[in-house]
Write a protein that holds these residues in place. Structure first.
Motif, PDB file in Angstrom:
ATOM      1  N   HIS A   1       4.179  13.917 -14.674  1.00 13.47           N
ATOM      2  CA  HIS A   1       5.083  14.486 -13.660  1.00 13.47           C
ATOM      3  C   HIS A   1       4.944  16.004 -13.597  1.00 13.47           C
ATOM      4  O   HIS A   1       4.800  16.592 -12.522  1.00 13.47           O
ATOM      5  CB  HIS A   1       6.527  14.102 -13.986  1.00 13.47           C
ATOM      6  CG  HIS A   1       7.538  14.785 -13.111  1.00 13.47           C
ATOM      7  ND1 HIS A   1       7.747  14.421 -11.795  1.00 13.47           N
ATOM      8  CD2 HIS A   1       8.366  15.827 -13.354  1.00 13.47           C
ATOM      9  CE1 HIS A   1       8.674  15.206 -11.269  1.00 13.47           C
ATOM     10  NE2 HIS A   1       9.057  16.067 -12.198  1.00 13.47           N
ATOM     11  N   VAL A   2       4.986  16.651 -14.765  1.00 15.37           N
ATOM     12  CA  VAL A   2       4.935  18.110 -14.800  1.00 15.37           C
ATOM     13  C   VAL A   2       3.608  18.623 -14.244  1.00 15.37           C
ATOM     14  O   VAL A   2       3.570  19.510 -13.392  1.00 15.37           O
ATOM     15  CB  VAL A   2       5.156  18.625 -16.244  1.00 15.37           C
ATOM     16  CG1 VAL A   2       4.820  20.104 -16.349  1.00 15.37           C
ATOM     17  CG2 VAL A   2       6.597  18.381 -16.675  1.00 15.37           C
ATOM     18  N   VAL A   3       2.504  18.066 -14.726  1.00 14.13           N
ATOM     19  CA  VAL A   3       1.182  18.525 -14.305  1.00 14.13           C
ATOM     20  C   VAL A   3       0.907  18.168 -12.848  1.00 14.13           C
ATOM     21  O   VAL A   3       0.307  18.946 -12.100  1.00 14.13           O
ATOM     22  CB  VAL A   3       0.107  17.935 -15.238  1.00 14.13           C
ATOM     23  CG1 VAL A   3      -1.284  18.213 -14.712  1.00 14.13           C
ATOM     24  CG2 VAL A   3       0.268  18.503 -16.650  1.00 14.13           C
ATOM     25  N   GLY A   4       1.359  16.988 -12.418  1.00 15.49           N
ATOM     26  CA  GLY A   4       1.106  16.557 -11.048  1.00 15.49           C
ATOM     27  C   GLY A   4       1.918  17.295 -10.012  1.00 15.49           C
ATOM     28  O   GLY A   4       1.608  17.247  -8.818  1.00 15.49           O
ATOM     29  N   ALA A   5       2.974  18.008 -10.446  1.00 12.19           N
ATOM     30  CA  ALA A   5       3.837  18.709  -9.496  1.00 12.19           C
ATOM     31  C   ALA A   5       3.246  20.030  -9.027  1.00 12.19           C
ATOM     32  O   ALA A   5       3.751  20.637  -8.086  1.00 12.19           O
ATOM     33  CB  ALA A   5       5.213  18.950 -10.122  1.00 12.19           C
ATOM     34  N   TRP A   6       2.181  20.492  -9.684  1.00 12.48           N
ATOM     35  CA  TRP A   6       1.603  21.798  -9.343  1.00 12.48           C
ATOM     36  C   TRP A   6       0.226  21.598  -8.727  1.00 12.48           C
ATOM     37  O   TRP A   6      -0.559  20.773  -9.180  1.00 12.48           O
ATOM     38  CB  TRP A   6       1.485  22.665 -10.602  1.00 12.48           C
ATOM     39  CG  TRP A   6       1.087  24.082 -10.300  1.00 12.48           C
ATOM     40  CD1 TRP A   6       1.897  25.098  -9.923  1.00 12.48           C
ATOM     41  CD2 TRP A   6      -0.240  24.617 -10.339  1.00 12.48           C
ATOM     42  NE1 TRP A   6       1.167  26.239  -9.730  1.00 12.48           N
ATOM     43  CE2 TRP A   6      -0.145  25.974  -9.974  1.00 12.48           C
ATOM     44  CE3 TRP A   6      -1.491  24.081 -10.650  1.00 12.48           C
ATOM     45  CZ2 TRP A   6      -1.257  26.807  -9.914  1.00 12.48           C
ATOM     46  CZ3 TRP A   6      -2.613  24.904 -10.589  1.00 12.48           C
ATOM     47  CH2 TRP A   6      -2.485  26.256 -10.224  1.00 12.48           C
ATOM     48  N   SER A   7      -0.073  22.361  -7.690  1.00 12.22           N
ATOM     49  CA  SER A   7      -1.348  22.235  -6.981  1.00 12.22           C
ATOM     50  C   SER A   7      -2.007  23.595  -6.850  1.00 12.22           C
ATOM     51  O   SER A   7      -1.410  24.544  -6.333  1.00 12.22           O
ATOM     52  CB  SER A   7      -1.111  21.647  -5.591  1.00 12.22           C
ATOM     53  OG  SER A   7      -2.208  21.883  -4.743  1.00 12.22           O
ATOM     54  N   LEU A   8      -3.256  23.701  -7.287  1.00 15.55           N
ATOM     55  CA  LEU A   8      -3.977  24.965  -7.138  1.00 15.55           C
ATOM     56  C   LEU A   8      -4.253  25.260  -5.675  1.00 15.55           C
ATOM     57  O   LEU A   8      -4.204  26.410  -5.250  1.00 15.55           O
ATOM     58  CB  LEU A   8      -5.279  24.929  -7.940  1.00 15.55           C
ATOM     59  CG  LEU A   8      -6.003  26.278  -8.020  1.00 15.55           C
ATOM     60  CD1 LEU A   8      -6.634  26.465  -9.393  1.00 15.55           C
ATOM     61  CD2 LEU A   8      -7.074  26.408  -6.951  1.00 15.55           C
ATOM     62  N   GLU A   9      -4.529  24.236  -4.896  1.00 18.43           N
ATOM     63  CA  GLU A   9      -4.790  24.461  -3.467  1.00 18.43           C
ATOM     64  C   GLU A   9      -3.588  25.105  -2.788  1.00 18.43           C
ATOM     65  O   GLU A   9      -3.732  26.065  -2.014  1.00 18.43           O
ATOM     66  CB  GLU A   9      -5.145  23.141  -2.790  1.00 18.43           C
ATOM     67  CG  GLU A   9      -5.528  23.312  -1.322  1.00 18.43           C
ATOM     68  CD  GLU A   9      -5.981  22.021  -0.675  1.00 18.43           C
ATOM     69  OE1 GLU A   9      -6.263  22.046   0.535  1.00 18.43           O
ATOM     70  OE2 GLU A   9      -6.049  20.995  -1.374  1.00 18.43           O
TER      71      GLU A   9
END
Length: 229
Positions: A174-182
């Protein structure tokens, strides 16, 4: 008594030298070390592309890469010397030794601070130094962004636990998937455009930088939510 900050790196070779020195000095599991290894890979790839003349404006792209990295190196040096680093870097610097935070979280928190805050300012600084219009740097901004995206994908592949572990670690997903470099890249360019428009209005410019810094720091603190050993 704090020591004076070293001069900013003059070129990509000096950036790489300082990053390698950090690698040698920091414990492998240290949160800054985790990010530094990622960023070292990015900078080596940027150097390769500069040598291959893959950028539209070689001088401006090289200047952007150096100014961009210089902000990260200055934040680390400020922390070591007892000076107050930007808010965007404080979560990583304060939680770098927390045993309940996974390596992928440290890596993404560093990428968030660097893309979300430092990149926009580096773009503006590069345009000012070279007397360039912001739009002339957009293509090379995207090319450097492509390098970052490729490295981020590799970070997620290498540092995320395997599928069997993820079944027991849904909070990490959840934590990692919530952030997007794009999305962070898009926001950085939008911030650079705003700062460029405000560059002649000192008070508004400074307030925008302060609020950008604080907002990126808040995201970094979320990314570094401890999830247990």
């Amino acid at each position: 008594m704090t020591t004076a900050r070293r001069p900013d790196p003059a070129d990509v070779a000096q950036v790489l030298s300082r990053m390698r020195s950090l690698n040698a000095a920091l414990p492998h599991r240290d949160g800054v070390a985790v990010f530094n290894r990622v960023y070292l890979s990015v900078t080596e790839e940027v150097r390769r592309r500069l040598a291959a003349r893959e950028f539209a404006d070689q001088d401006a792209a090289g200047e952007l890469a150096v100014r961009f990295a210089g902000r990260y190196l200055a934040a680390i040096e400020d922390d070591i010397a007892g000076r107050r680093p930007p808010a965007c870097w404080r979560p990583l610097l304060r939680l770098r030794g927390h045993r309940g935070i996974r390596p992928v979280q440290f890596a993404l928190a560093g990428i968030n601070a660097h893309i979300g805050h430092d990149l926009a300012l580096a773009v503006v600084d590069t345009c000012r130094a070279g007397d360039l219009e912001l739009r002339t740097l957009e293509g090379d901004f995207d090319r450097i962004g492509d390098v970052l995206t490729a490295i981020e994908e590799r970070v997620r592949e290498e540092l995320m636990p395997g599928p069997d572990v993820l079944e027991l670690a849904d909070p990490l997903t959840h934590v990692v998937g919530a952030w997007s470099l794009e999305r962070a890249r898009d926001a950085a360019w939008a911030a650079a455009r705003l700062l460029w428009a405000l560059r002649e209005t000192d008070d508004a410019y400074d307030e925008c930088v302060t609020r950008l810094d604080a907002g990126v720091g808040l995201v970094g603190r979320f990314l570094l939510t401890p999830l247990g050993d």
